[in-house]
Design a protein around this motif. Structure first.
Motif, PDB file in Angstrom:
ATOM      1  N   ARG A   1     -53.666  -7.782  15.456  1.00  0.00           N
ATOM      2  CA  ARG A   1     -53.675  -7.447  13.383  1.00  0.00           C
ATOM      3  C   ARG A   1     -52.529  -7.846  12.186  1.00  0.00           C
ATOM      4  NH1 ARG A   1     -55.451  -2.610  12.474  1.00  0.00           N
ATOM      5  NH2 ARG A   1     -54.072  -2.158  11.949  1.00  0.00           N
ATOM      6  N   LYS A   2     -51.837  -6.427  13.294  1.00  0.00           N
ATOM      7  CA  LYS A   2     -50.026  -6.782  12.493  1.00  0.00           C
ATOM      8  C   LYS A   2     -49.060  -8.202  13.338  1.00  0.00           C
ATOM      9  CE  LYS A   2     -49.040  -1.594  13.441  1.00  0.00           C
ATOM     10  NZ  LYS A   2     -48.381  -0.783  14.098  1.00  0.00           N
ATOM     11  N   ALA A   3     -49.463  -8.666  14.059  1.00  0.00           N
ATOM     12  CA  ALA A   3     -49.302  -9.854  14.298  1.00  0.00           C
ATOM     13  C   ALA A   3     -49.673 -10.980  12.885  1.00  0.00           C
ATOM     14  CB  ALA A   3     -49.613 -10.745  15.861  1.00  0.00           C
ATOM     15  N   ALA A   4     -50.834 -11.096  13.178  1.00  0.00           N
ATOM     16  CA  ALA A   4     -51.166 -12.314  11.883  1.00  0.00           C
ATOM     17  C   ALA A   4     -50.452 -11.753  10.820  1.00  0.00           C
ATOM     18  CB  ALA A   4     -53.083 -11.196  11.763  1.00  0.00           C
ATOM     19  N   GLU A   5     -50.582  -9.772  10.261  1.00  0.00           N
ATOM     20  CA  GLU A   5     -49.607 -10.260   9.406  1.00  0.00           C
ATOM     21  C   GLU A   5     -48.601 -10.723   9.050  1.00  0.00           C
ATOM     22  OE1 GLU A   5     -49.590  -6.887   6.147  1.00  0.00           O
ATOM     23  OE2 GLU A   5     -49.967  -6.035   8.195  1.00  0.00           O
ATOM     24  N   ARG A   6     -48.197 -10.937  10.348  1.00  0.00           N
ATOM     25  CA  ARG A   6     -46.636 -10.716  10.098  1.00  0.00           C
ATOM     26  C   ARG A   6     -46.626 -12.720   9.643  1.00  0.00           C
ATOM     27  NH1 ARG A   6     -45.271  -6.898  14.094  1.00  0.00           N
ATOM     28  NH2 ARG A   6     -46.246  -8.524  16.058  1.00  0.00           N
ATOM     29  N   SER A   7     -47.003 -13.346  10.244  1.00  0.00           N
ATOM     30  CA  SER A   7     -47.786 -14.795  10.429  1.00  0.00           C
ATOM     31  C   SER A   7     -47.730 -15.272   9.144  1.00  0.00           C
ATOM     32  CB  SER A   7     -48.814 -15.389  11.614  1.00  0.00           C
ATOM     33  OG  SER A   7     -48.193 -16.676  11.696  1.00  0.00           O
ATOM     34  N   ARG A   8     -48.257 -13.698   8.367  1.00  0.00           N
ATOM     35  CA  ARG A   8     -49.176 -14.452   7.282  1.00  0.00           C
ATOM     36  C   ARG A   8     -47.259 -14.684   6.325  1.00  0.00           C
ATOM     37  NH1 ARG A   8     -53.953 -12.237   8.034  1.00  0.00           N
ATOM     38  NH2 ARG A   8     -54.071 -10.025   6.955  1.00  0.00           N
ATOM     39  N   THR A   9     -47.271 -13.284   5.892  1.00  0.00           N
ATOM     40  CA  THR A   9     -46.235 -12.767   5.717  1.00  0.00           C
ATOM     41  C   THR A   9     -44.816 -14.470   5.525  1.00  0.00           C
ATOM     42  OG1 THR A   9     -46.388 -11.150   5.688  1.00  0.00           O
ATOM     43  CG2 THR A   9     -44.601 -11.570   4.634  1.00  0.00           C
ATOM     44  N   ALA A  10     -44.504 -14.432   6.872  1.00  0.00           N
ATOM     45  CA  ALA A  10     -43.743 -15.280   7.363  1.00  0.00           C
ATOM     46  C   ALA A  10     -44.175 -16.810   6.904  1.00  0.00           C
ATOM     47  CB  ALA A  10     -43.439 -15.835   9.174  1.00  0.00           C
ATOM     48  N   GLU A  11     -45.073 -17.523   6.964  1.00  0.00           N
ATOM     49  CA  GLU A  11     -45.724 -18.679   6.782  1.00  0.00           C
ATOM     50  C   GLU A  11     -45.108 -18.622   5.009  1.00  0.00           C
ATOM     51  OE1 GLU A  11     -46.884 -22.086   7.051  1.00  0.00           O
ATOM     52  OE2 GLU A  11     -46.047 -21.306   8.201  1.00  0.00           O
ATOM     53  N   LYS A  12     -45.784 -17.562   4.352  1.00  0.00           N
ATOM     54  CA  LYS A  12     -45.050 -17.646   2.467  1.00  0.00           C
ATOM     55  C   LYS A  12     -44.478 -17.577   2.281  1.00  0.00           C
ATOM     56  CE  LYS A  12     -47.022 -15.359  -1.565  1.00  0.00           C
ATOM     57  NZ  LYS A  12     -47.657 -13.356  -1.782  1.00  0.00           N
ATOM     58  N   SER A  13     -43.180 -16.336   3.054  1.00  0.00           N
ATOM     59  CA  SER A  13     -42.017 -17.085   2.604  1.00  0.00           C
ATOM     60  C   SER A  13     -41.052 -18.105   2.352  1.00  0.00           C
ATOM     61  CB  SER A  13     -41.389 -15.862   3.200  1.00  0.00           C
ATOM     62  OG  SER A  13     -39.652 -16.187   3.248  1.00  0.00           O
ATOM     63  N   PHE A  14     -41.536 -19.048   3.687  1.00  0.00           N
ATOM     64  CA  PHE A  14     -41.132 -20.240   3.857  1.00  0.00           C
ATOM     65  C   PHE A  14     -41.570 -21.454   3.241  1.00  0.00           C
ATOM     66  CE2 PHE A  14     -42.659 -24.453   6.609  1.00  0.00           C
ATOM     67  CZ  PHE A  14     -41.072 -24.633   6.803  1.00  0.00           C
TER      68      PHE A  14
END
Length: 343
Positions: free
Chosen positions: A26-39
């Motif tokens: 769950r934390k990995a998926a949340e970090r991935s979504r945050t990074a994609e949004k920031s990108f």
């Protein structure tokens, strides 16, 4: 019993290990979504409209913000396009963009983005106090070429001397990077593209849009756009940029550049006949405006008169009603007096 038949909340088997694994996922998926949004946000910021200087006299000055354009780039044989223009750009990689690491970002030449945006806008900065901001840039004068990143940090266009660690990936020439500090490797000067005009134009002001070569003062080598070598960026395929000698026998590279700004030259004064015609147009326009004002004033007076007419009629009706009322009261008084006399 089937494997993982129980939920991790059911304390059967390796329930604690399963719960930790689910939390990590769950934390990995949340970090991935945050990074994609920031990108996505940062990559969109790179394509925001950039501020470019306005040169009314058509000459380049210290402090001007320009875009560096190459009018013709001829790719290798078998490419989908025969020739196309390119614009110098500072396009960071995905990792550099997300982690805010803009130092050592390689410069590329974009065949798509020719309008002034944040990633392809550069500023001409003086290297010493002898050249003030706003003074005219001449051929042969040294200057720094700076770029403002998304985070607002000012970086210098630098080309370290070629080595095993600092060389372009494909052409093996000197790579062109962004650095935080100014150095001898970040000093540039301009010279005309035609060799026969270089001595003639030495020390003369540089016009906007003139075909020039961007020379590194330390190595006396031009900045070139590699026509045979391209690189993949977050905005697609772009051409590699390097510094080195152009030798058509070994490789193909475009060294002809142009520094572009918004040029607004003051128009020449019109002839006397046009001035007379312009004066007549202005006079007729003022006369028409006066006539329109008179017509509006007449309409306003007519509307006021129409508004006053009902008021006068209402006043006459009120006067007639008051007269009738007084006459009736007088008749009543006469009747009362007659009755008293009879009694």
């Amino acid at each position: 019993m089937a494997r993982n038949s129980y939920h991790s909340r059911v304390r059967v088997g390796n329930w604690y290990e399963n719960r930790l694994m689910e939390e990590d996922l769950r934390k990995a998926a949340e970090r991935s979504r945050t990074a994609e949004k920031s990108f996505q946000e940062l990559s969109a910021a790179l394509l925001e409209e950039g501020d470019v200087s306005v040169c009314p006299d058509g000459l380049l000055h210290y402090g001007d913000t320009v875009i560096i354009h190459s009018p013709v780039v001829q790719p290798h044989k078998g490419a989908p396009r025969a020739s196309f223009p390119c614009t110098l750009s500072a396009t960071p990689s995905r990792y550099e963009l997300v982690h805010n690491a803009y130092e050592d970002v390689s410069l590329t030449a974009s065949p798509e983005h020719h309008q002034p945006v944040l990633k392809n806008v550069f500023t001409i900065t003086p290297r010493s106090r002898n050249y003030e901001l706003g003074s005219v840039l001449c051929y042969g004068d040294p200057f720094d070429l700076t770029h403002v990143a998304v985070n607002g940090r000012r970086l210098y266009v630098t080309s370290p001397v070629g080595s095993a660690l600092h060389s372009a990936r494909e052409s093996r020439r000197q790579e062109v990077l962004l650095r935080t500090d100014s150095s001898s490797h970040s000093a540039w000067r301009l010279q005309p593209h035609e060799p026969s005009l270089r001595l003639t134009y030495e020390g003369q002001p540089v016009e906007v849009g003139a075909r020039i070569q961007l020379i590194q003062t330390m190595t006396n080598q031009p900045m070139v756009i590699e026509e045979e070598f391209s690189t993949n960026t977050i905005f697609g395929v772009e051409q590699e940029v390097s510094v080195g000698v152009v030798n058509r026998a070994t490789t193909r590279a475009a060294s002809t550049l142009a520094l572009l700004t918004w040029t607004r030259r003051s128009p020449p004064p019109p002839p006397p006949q046009e001035l007379q015609q312009e004066g007549e147009r202005v006079w007729h326009g003022e006369k028409d405006a006066e006539e329109d004002e008179e017509e509006k004033e007449k309409k306003r007076e007519e509307e006021e008169e129409e508004d006053e007419r009902p008021r006068e009629v209402e006043g006459d009706i009120d006067d007639d009603a008051e007269g009738i009322k007084l006459a009736l009261e007088a008749e009543d008084d006469d009747d009362v007096s007659l009755t008293d006399e009879k009694e």
